[in-house]
Motif scaffolding. Structure first.
Motif, mmCIF file in Angstrom:
data_model
loop_
_atom_site.group_PDB
_atom_site.id
_atom_site.type_symbol
_atom_site.label_atom_id
_atom_site.label_comp_id
_atom_site.label_asym_id
_atom_site.label_seq_id
_atom_site.Cartn_x
_atom_site.Cartn_y
_atom_site.Cartn_z
ATOM 1 N N VAL A 1 0.834 -1.207 0.000
ATOM 2 C CA VAL A 1 0.000 0.000 0.000
ATOM 3 C C VAL A 1 0.865 1.251 0.000
ATOM 4 N N THR A 2 1.898 1.257 0.823
ATOM 5 C CA THR A 2 2.765 2.435 0.931
ATOM 6 C C THR A 2 3.497 2.704 -0.374
ATOM 7 N N HIS A 3 3.977 1.638 -1.016
ATOM 8 C CA HIS A 3 4.722 1.803 -2.264
ATOM 9 C C HIS A 3 3.863 2.464 -3.338
ATOM 10 N N THR B 1 9.255 3.721 -13.913
ATOM 11 C CA THR B 1 9.602 3.557 -12.500
ATOM 12 C C THR B 1 9.252 2.176 -11.956
ATOM 13 N N GLU B 2 8.162 1.569 -12.460
ATOM 14 C CA GLU B 2 7.722 0.281 -11.924
ATOM 15 C C GLU B 2 8.189 -0.913 -12.741
ATOM 16 N N ILE C 1 9.199 -6.109 -4.118
ATOM 17 C CA ILE C 1 8.681 -4.753 -3.900
ATOM 18 C C ILE C 1 7.203 -4.682 -4.254
ATOM 19 N N LEU C 2 6.834 -5.311 -5.360
ATOM 20 C CA LEU C 2 5.444 -5.237 -5.825
ATOM 21 C C LEU C 2 4.516 -6.154 -5.035
ATOM 22 N N PHE C 3 4.969 -7.393 -4.765
ATOM 23 C CA PHE C 3 4.070 -8.429 -4.254
ATOM 24 C C PHE C 3 4.389 -8.916 -2.843
ATOM 25 N N GLY C 4 5.420 -8.392 -2.229
ATOM 26 C CA GLY C 4 5.805 -8.856 -0.906
ATOM 27 C C GLY C 4 6.746 -10.051 -0.996
#
Length: 680
Positions: free
Chosen positions: A515-517, A539-540, A570-573
């Motif tokens: 959520v923060t990202h 960026t992603e 970073i995206l999915f944990g």
């Protein structure tokens, strides 16, 4: 220049009369008293032994087989049942031959098993062990895709519509949800958003679906509130683009009418450019989408473009009017083709935007079922026709990698490495030429040794350039080609040589989005589909992220390159599980990558010039007169992808090619083209 582009757009937007071919046909039908020929029962003709090979078992190949079966089994008079064999060759096995209960079996796509470095059909479906199905390639079908919809109507028991981006699994209405499931259900993502990177969103569901609205009302209110929000946000630009899209849809409706016509010679299109020219779309295919939108007068926000916004904040707010071109249109083209508006041509840009105004769906259980159904329907056409039964099945599929096609005087021989797969009267290439890795060779009429082969002239021949500078020389003093002719093979256009764009499909489970990202609050609802702007893509490292099953953390991304473990975390944990990665292309750094790819590189319209559907005509090559049925022939379905690519476009190419083959075999007999051309 801008002036010339505006002239092109003026012709496209403000023309209210039908294009010349369509108008002439309507006039001729009305005044000349043309009627559909009566479908009288006829005795099947003696077997002619025509063998046709189709190289490629995707949408292009299987739809071509289905259309050829229709022309052959439903021919007029004695011109009927002339095809003895339709053989389809593909690197992947026929889908229905490898389907089996998964259990704990290895996860594989519908294109598996296939040779290493070969990507197979770009329409393929992943089936997980728990029964979930996920589209790895072309995912969405538009309700206005008439050829695909017609195929589905012909097989309603096996081809069922399902919501787009669904996983093919249905909830059992008899099983009550637990309190935990109900709580989770309230958080199920809905709608779509456009992520701009650096914690910024250009559009997100809360802009048009406030969180205070109950979840069960979302499907209804979304259809009302989303268009109203876009209308307010983009004002006049929204109407301008919708009007252009409406014109394009009308042009495609004309294409369908022309494809169904087998009475008039001018409806037998020799190349894709002839199709676009007939309905007024050729000029649009030759300019970039940016230039097209300039001609429409759409606002351009340079602060949202990559070179202007790679660093620093956009600073926009959802209640401030937006920029349709740089927000929604850019995000949709990146999502669909992984190309920006400078890379896209005007035609493919319109096609990418068309689905925004209609119903979208997928095929329940996987879009690959379209290929399976096309072959099943083709087989049924023969089984229920008056065609005589043969010792072997007319339509056969083979898992073979074709390496060489050699044309002689009377037939073409196909090879898989050193293995000869037989001789065929007609060969149809139903895969991108630059991905096929096939040598196309031919014998020479002038050669004393038939074992001496030469490259096949796939784009025709042109006169020896030395002729212009050597008028005083005799023909014997001029350089001849390998056939003893004062002509040479014309070079292939860029559309047939430029590598396709690279796209990587990644499927993960047990994922938890950060959520923060992404700059969302804990209470905000996630969009079902996350599209990206140019900066968001940079960026992603992704072009789209789709949440397939929120509860199981089942998600899919499209990206330009394979996502690293760090990027996935970073995206999915860190607890996510990598289920499957499908690389479409990838350049020469990946083994075989230069031969793959998801969509053509349109290069802003500069690659729109196409090869003809008929690449090689043995009748002309061997001096047997004009094109006809007196020699072998090579056709190319995917020539149509030079200007635009989609599932429906492949079907249009298949229909156009099958129609030309049917004319060559005499299964259809159009009126003499000379008189009609004079009328035009």
């Amino acid at each position: 220049s801008t002036l010339s582009n505006n002239k092109i757009l003026s012709m496209f937007i403000h023309t209210t009369t039908l294009p010349s071919i369509a108008a002439a046909l309507l006039i001729c039908t009305s005044l000349c008293g043309a009627e559909d020929p009566i479908d009288e029962p006829a005795s099947p003709s003696p077997l002619k032994g025509n063998r046709i090979a189709i190289i490629g078992g995707g949408i292009s190949g299987t739809f071509t087989a289905k259309y050829l079966a229709e022309y052959d089994a439903r021919g007029r008079g004695s011109k009927k049942c002339l095809i003895d064999e339709l053989d389809i060759f593909d690197v992947s096995p026929p889908p229905f031959l490898v389907r089996s209960p998964r259990g704990n079996a290895t996860i594989q796509s519908s294109a598996d098993p296939r040779p290493p470095t070969w990507q197979g059909s770009r329409v393929s479906t992943l089936q997980l062990n728990d029964g979930n199905t996920i589209e790895l390639g072309a995912s969405i079908i538009y309700s206005g895709n008439k050829l695909v919809v017609k195929l589905m109507e012909g097989d309603p028991d096996n081809l069922v519509k399902s919501p787009p981006m669904s996983t093919g699994k249905k909830k059992n209405p008899d099983i009550a949800q637990s309190d935990e499931e109900k709580s989770t259900d309230k958080k199920i993502p809905s709608g779509f958003g456009i992520y701009h990177g650096m914690n910024e969103w250009l559009i997100k569901p809360s802009h048009y679906l406030p969180s205070c609205i109950p979840k069960f009302l979302h499907p209804i209110l979304k259809k009302i509130l989303q268009p109203l929000y876009f209308l307010w946000r983009y004002s006049a630009d929204y109407f301008r683009l919708r009007h252009a899209v409406k014109r394009a849809v009308h042009a495609f409706d004309l294409i369908y009418e022309l494809l169904e016509d087998v009475q008039h010679e001018v409806t037998f299109f020799e190349s894709p450019m002839d199709i676009w020219d007939a309905v007024g779309l050729r000029s649009v295919a030759g300019i970039s989408f940016h230039d097209f939108l300039d001609g429409l007068g759409l606002k351009r926000c340079e602060e949202l473009e990559l070179d202007k916004s790679a660093h620093g904040s956009y600073g926009g707010f959802w209640w401030i009017p937006g920029c349709l071109r740089s927000e929604l249109v850019t995000a949709m083209t990146i999502n669909t083709y992984n190309q920006d508006l400078n890379q896209m041509n005007g035609l493919v840009g319109l096609v990418a935007y068309v689905p925004s105004g209609g119903e979208l769906f997928s095929v329940e259980g996987g879009n690959y079922k379209l290929m399976e159904s096309a072959i099943r329907q083709a087989t049924k056409i023969y089984d229920t026709s008056a065609c005589p039964k043969l010792p072997v099945q007319r339509i056969q599929q083979h898992q073979k990698r074709i390496t060489t096609v050699v044309s002689g005087e009377n037939s073409m021989e196909i090879f898989s490495a050193d293995e000869s797969l037989g001789n065929f009267d007609i060969v149809i290439l139903a895969a991108p030429l630059q991905q096929s890795r096939i040598q196309f060779l031919m014998e020479s009429p002038m050669s004393m040794d038939p074992s001496v082969l030469h490259p096949m002239a796939l784009n025709g021949i042109h006169e020896n350039p030395d002729l212009e500078d050597n008028h005083e020389k005799s023909s014997s003093q001029l350089l001849n080609n390998e056939h003893g002719q004062l002509a040479f093979a014309s070079p292939l256009p860029p559309s047939a040589t430029t590598p396709y764009t690279s796209v990587v499909t990644t499927v993960v489970s047990n994922a938890t989005l950060n959520v923060t990202h992404f700059g969302l609050s804990e209470k905000e609802q996630w969009p079902r589909s996350i599209l990206v702007s140019e900066r968001g893509k940079l960026t992603e490292g992704i072009t789209t992220l789709t949440i397939l099953d929120f509860e199981k953390g089942l998600m899919k991304t499209f990206s330009s390159e394979v996502l690293t473990t760090e990027k996935r975390n970073i995206l999915f944990g860190s607890h996510h599980a990598l289920e499957y990665v499908q690389v479409w292309g990838g350049g020469e750094k990946e083994e075989g990558g230069k031969y793959g790819g998801a969509t053509p590189n349109f290069d802003g319209g500069r690659n729109s010039e196409s090869l003809p559907f008929l690449l090689y005509d043995g009748a002309k090559h061997w001096g047997k007169g004009n094109a006809g049925s007196t020699g072998p022939a090579l056709y190319y379905v995917n020539s149509i992808e030079s200007a635009v690519a989609a599932i429906e476009i492949s079907a249009v190419g298949a229909k156009s090619t099958a129609k030309l083959v049917a004319r060559r075999l005499g299964l259809v007999n159009p009126a003499s083209g000379a008189i009609l051309h004079e009328e035009l």
